[in-house]
Design an enzyme around this catalytic site. Structure first.
Site, short mmCIF file in Angstrom:
data_model
loop_
_atom_site.label_atom_id
_atom_site.label_comp_id
_atom_site.label_asym_id
_atom_site.label_seq_id
_atom_site.Cartn_x
_atom_site.Cartn_y
_atom_site.Cartn_z
N SER A 1 -9.92 -0.39 6.99
CA SER A 1 -9.05 -0.16 5.85
C SER A 1 -8.60 -1.51 4.95
O SER A 1 -8.31 -1.43 4.02
CB SER A 1 -8.32 0.87 5.82
OG SER A 1 -8.95 2.01 5.58
N LYS B 1 0.90 -1.18 -0.10
CA LYS B 1 0.09 -0.02 -0.10
C LYS B 1 0.95 1.35 -0.01
O LYS B 1 1.98 1.21 0.49
CB LYS B 1 -1.00 0.04 1.27
CG LYS B 1 -2.00 1.08 1.15
CD LYS B 1 -2.81 0.89 2.42
CE LYS B 1 -3.86 1.94 2.44
NZ LYS B 1 -4.91 1.97 3.85
N SER C 1 -9.74 2.13 2.94
CA SER C 1 -8.79 2.81 1.97
C SER C 1 -7.72 1.75 1.05
O SER C 1 -7.34 2.15 0.10
CB SER C 1 -7.98 3.75 2.86
OG SER C 1 -7.33 3.11 3.54
N1 GLN Z 1 -12.69 4.27 6.22
C1 GLN Z 1 -12.47 4.51 7.50
C2 GLN Z 1 -12.15 6.03 7.71
O1 GLN Z 1 -12.24 6.61 6.71
C3 GLN Z 1 -11.22 3.74 7.86
C4 GLN Z 1 -10.04 4.09 7.39
C5 GLN Z 1 -8.82 3.30 7.47
O2 GLN Z 1 -8.74 2.30 8.24
N2 GLN Z 1 -7.87 3.48 7.22
O3 GLN Z 1 -11.58 6.62 8.67
#
Ligand code: GLN
Length: 480
Positions: A179, A80, A155
């Site tokens: 994410s 990532k 994400s």
């Molecule tokens: N979708 C969640 C957020 O926007 C989780 C993001 C993540 O785990 N990096 O905070």
């Protein structure tokens, strides 16, 4: 069968039997990237030449038979783009870091290189890991391979699609509130968020430091476990890391001896009916296999999202203060004053969602509001931790439920409504607030029009219960 369709376990076995080489595996991944990535857009950067050179080296090591060679030797993986790789761009999906080149390897990258993995490229993501659809990347969307009109989740959407389309055998993602698990669920793969402190965050671009964890994404539970094993453990560069839990030291229960908790709060309104059926079907199979399934309460679940969306923006506002065009990040240097430079840099370098969180967080932390928001959210966090503690203390071995309330949604469906996007994480954020390990694995599919969309089953284990978590997940995989 193409070589990149193999699992890591199968590929590692084949390499040792000389059925094929790491160069063959790498070429197969590169060919698939060339074929599929122009449409899917899982990758922000692909290191073809370097990957081939690493593969040749791996083949030399493999030629000299040694039973102690690491499992990941010669296996292509994706990373990532918020995880640093020395000499490579690391953008975290943000214009702010468009031209940033990492000056060192993250500890997880160092661990994977040491294990001989082939690091094939960097994957797309929501900007600074804020989002649930990968639509917040400054470098374009990533498409769900099961239906290209739908999001891959986020994400870590690039990592999830790279694995789901077999452009890599596995990948690293990061999980602050879901994410890893949510995109794994949307793309039909396995994604695992380790216990807080299990994996070093050194070299991960911080989002919310009290919640962030790096974890594996793979086609099978066993593959995810192999990657986790390579990256977990104590690291001098991250003082929150702890020793890897030792498998021998703990007795691992089989599914027939398990007490499984099904949280009532996760199965109520808001959960798509088709998704619910798939989850209940899986639960039935576990019961048939001899597990005792009990309804449990995680009473403060309904406050988890609210607490998360105070704590995360607060930490974000402080972590992202360094991107000011002087210390870190791109710089708008035509401005006359320092203040003008800060505002021009931050104004044009950050996207909408990042700005929204910086403002929310700065507000929540400001004098006069701190007690009402940040402190209150921390108290709720404690209550959520207690909910999990009392469930596990009552003898429940593992908690199961859906990973997400719906299957993958379409592009644009939630992008303009932050609240509905935040709701995509309703079942995942509590795990991060409590620091627990959890895994999402494919539970089946639901029909949407002519396509079948994957549904994820989430398993949540007690802190440092990774070995039990993987063991149960492997058994569930067998039941399906
Ligand atoms: N979708 C969640 C957020 O926007 C989780 C993001 C993540 O785990 N990096 O905070």
């Amino acid at each position: 069968m193409k070589l990149n369709e193999l699992t890591i376990t199968q590929a590692a076995a084949g390499l040792r039997k000389r059925e094929f080489s790491s160069v063959d595996l790498t070429m197969a991944c590169i060919a698939t990237i060339r074929e599929k990535d122009p449409e899917i857009h899982a990758f922000l950067d692909v290191f073809e030449e370097d990957a081939m050179a690493q593969a040749k080296q791996a083949d030399e090591l493999l030629a000299d038979f040694n039973p102690k060679l690491p499992h990941l030797l010669g296996i292509p993986l994706a990373i990532k783009d918020n995880i640093l790789m020395e000499g490579r761009h690391c953008t975290a999906g943000s214009l702010m870091l468009k031209d940033y080149t990492a000056s060192y390897d993250a500890s997880v990258v160092r661990a994977l290189k040491k294990a001989g993995a082939i690091l094939i490229g960097k994957t797309n993501m929501d900007e600074f890991a804020m989002g649930s659809s990968t639509e917040n990347s400054a470098f374009g969307i990533t498409k769900n391979p099961h239906d290209i009109t739908r999001v891959p989740g986020g994400s870590s959407g690039g990592s999830a699609t790279a694995v789901a389309t077999e452009m890599a055998f596995g990948a690293l993602g990061s999980d602050t509130g879901g994410s890893i698990r949510q995109p794994a669920s949307f793309c039909g793969i396995v994604g695992m968020k380790p216990s807080y402190g299990s994996v070093s965050r050194h070299g991960l671009i911080a989002m919310a430091s009290s919640l962030d964890q790096i974890g594996p994404m793979a086609k099978t539970v066993e593959d995810a476990e192999i990657i986790w094993h390579a990256i977990a453990g104590i690291d001098a560069f991250d003082s929150t890391t702890v020793m890897k839990p030792d498998s021998q030291a703990r007795s691992i229960k089989e599914i027939k001896n398990l007490r499984i908790g099904l949280p009532i709060e996760y199965m109520r309104e808001g959960l798509d009916n088709d998704v619910k059926d798939v989850i209940l079907n899986n639960i039935k199979k576990m019961e048939h296999a001899g597990a005792r399934v009990e309804e449990i309460h995680l009473s403060h679940s309904s406050y988890a999202l609210a607490a998360y969306y105070i704590i995360v923006p607060s930490e974000v506002s402080s972590n992202l203060a360094r991107f000011d065009g002087i210390r870190y990040g791109m710089s708008r240097d035509k401005e006359d004053t320092l203040m003008a430079r800060y505002t021009a840099t931050r104004g044009s370098g950050f996207g909408k969602e990042v700005k929204r969180r910086i403002m929310l967080g700065t507000y929540a932390l400001s004098a006069g509001y701190y007690d009402a928001y940040y402190l209150k959210a921390q108290k709720v966090r404690q209550l959520i931790q207690h909910d999990f503690d009392s469930v596990f203390n009552s003898g429940i071995d593992i908690i199961v439920g859906p990973t997400t309330p719906t299957p993958a949604f379409t592009f644009g469906e939630k992008a303009n409504d932050p609240l509905s996007m935040y709701l995509a994480d309703i079942y995942t954020v509590a795990v991060n607030l409590a620091g627990l390990p959890a895994l999402s694995m494919s539970a089946g599919t639901v029909a949407r029009g002519n396509t079948q969309l994957p549904v994820g089953l989430q398993l949540i284990a007690p802190r440092d219960g990774e070995h039990q978590l993987f063991a149960i997940a492997k058994e569930i995989e067998q039941l399906r």
